[in-house]
Scaffold this motif. Structure first.
Motif, PDB file in Angstrom:
ATOM      1  N   LEU A  37      11.406  17.225  74.051  1.00  0.00           N
ATOM      2  CA  LEU A  37      12.529  16.614  74.778  1.00  0.00           C
ATOM      3  C   LEU A  37      13.878  17.040  74.199  1.00  0.00           C
ATOM      4  CD1 LEU A  37      11.143  12.996  75.287  1.00  0.00           C
ATOM      5  CD2 LEU A  37      11.164  14.889  76.926  1.00  0.00           C
ATOM      6  N   CYS A  40      16.932  16.424  76.305  1.00  0.00           N
ATOM      7  CA  CYS A  40      17.100  15.068  76.817  1.00  0.00           C
ATOM      8  C   CYS A  40      18.136  14.321  75.973  1.00  0.00           C
ATOM      9  CB  CYS A  40      15.749  14.338  76.767  1.00  0.00           C
ATOM     10  SG  CYS A  40      15.857  12.582  77.120  1.00  0.00           S
ATOM     11  N   HIS A  76       7.346  14.371  81.568  1.00  0.00           N
ATOM     12  CA  HIS A  76       8.789  14.237  81.662  1.00  0.00           C
ATOM     13  C   HIS A  76       9.304  14.854  82.950  1.00  0.00           C
ATOM     14  CE1 HIS A  76      12.797  16.174  80.649  1.00  0.00           C
ATOM     15  NE2 HIS A  76      13.061  14.892  80.691  1.00  0.00           N
ATOM     16  N   CYS A 138      15.715   9.655  80.538  1.00  0.00           N
ATOM     17  CA  CYS A 138      15.926  10.989  80.002  1.00  0.00           C
ATOM     18  C   CYS A 138      16.656  11.835  81.048  1.00  0.00           C
ATOM     19  CB  CYS A 138      14.585  11.598  79.616  1.00  0.00           C
ATOM     20  SG  CYS A 138      14.720  12.855  78.363  1.00  0.00           S
TER      21      CYS A 138
END
Length: 139
Positions: A37, A40, A76, A138
């Motif tokens: 991530l 993010c 995600h 996110c």
């Protein structure tokens, strides 16, 4: 479990990894989530909740042994956020819950943090397996 089972057009990033049931694995879970991530803005929140769920798997379930371990899954999308799922070996002695903790104690804050940071979270399972999950923004 997926965030978008009926929407094949969304860009989805998915990854999973097995971790040994050792306290040092929590550091590796943090690194795994942070690397996946990296773009993010709320990656720190995702790292925090993932480490709390991993810690619970090690401390409160049968996954707290090197050979049993636990699995962390991450899905995600920019629209829906990050779904983090920890699959562990379960336990007969407890069900995850948010407990009232005293400020001067060293434990009991994990799910309180998850509850405060995650958009949603939950846990299901029993003595042979448990799945604890949370969704973090996110965008």
């Amino acid at each position: 479990m997926t965030l978008h089972p009926n929407d094949a057009d969304r860009t989805r990033v998915a990854a999973c990894r097995w971790f040994p049931g050792s306290p040092s694995s929590v550091r590796d879970v943090r690194r795994f989530i942070a690397n996946r991530l990296a773009d993010c803005p709320e990656a720190d929140d995702a790292v925090l909740v993932a480490s709390e769920l991993a810690t619970n798997a090690i401390q409160h379930t049968e996954s707290g042994t090197w050979t049993t371990g636990f699995l962390v899954m991450l899905e995600h999308t920019e629209d829906e956020g990050a779904l983090i799922t920890v699959h562990d070996a379960g336990t007969t002695s407890s069900t995850p819950y948010v407990e009232d903790f005293k400020p001067d104690t060293d434990c009991g804050r994990g799910l309180t943090l998850v509850n405060a940071v995650a958009k949603s979270w939950g846990s299901q399972g029993g003595p042979a397996e448990r799945m604890s999950w949370c969704v973090v923004r996110c965008h």
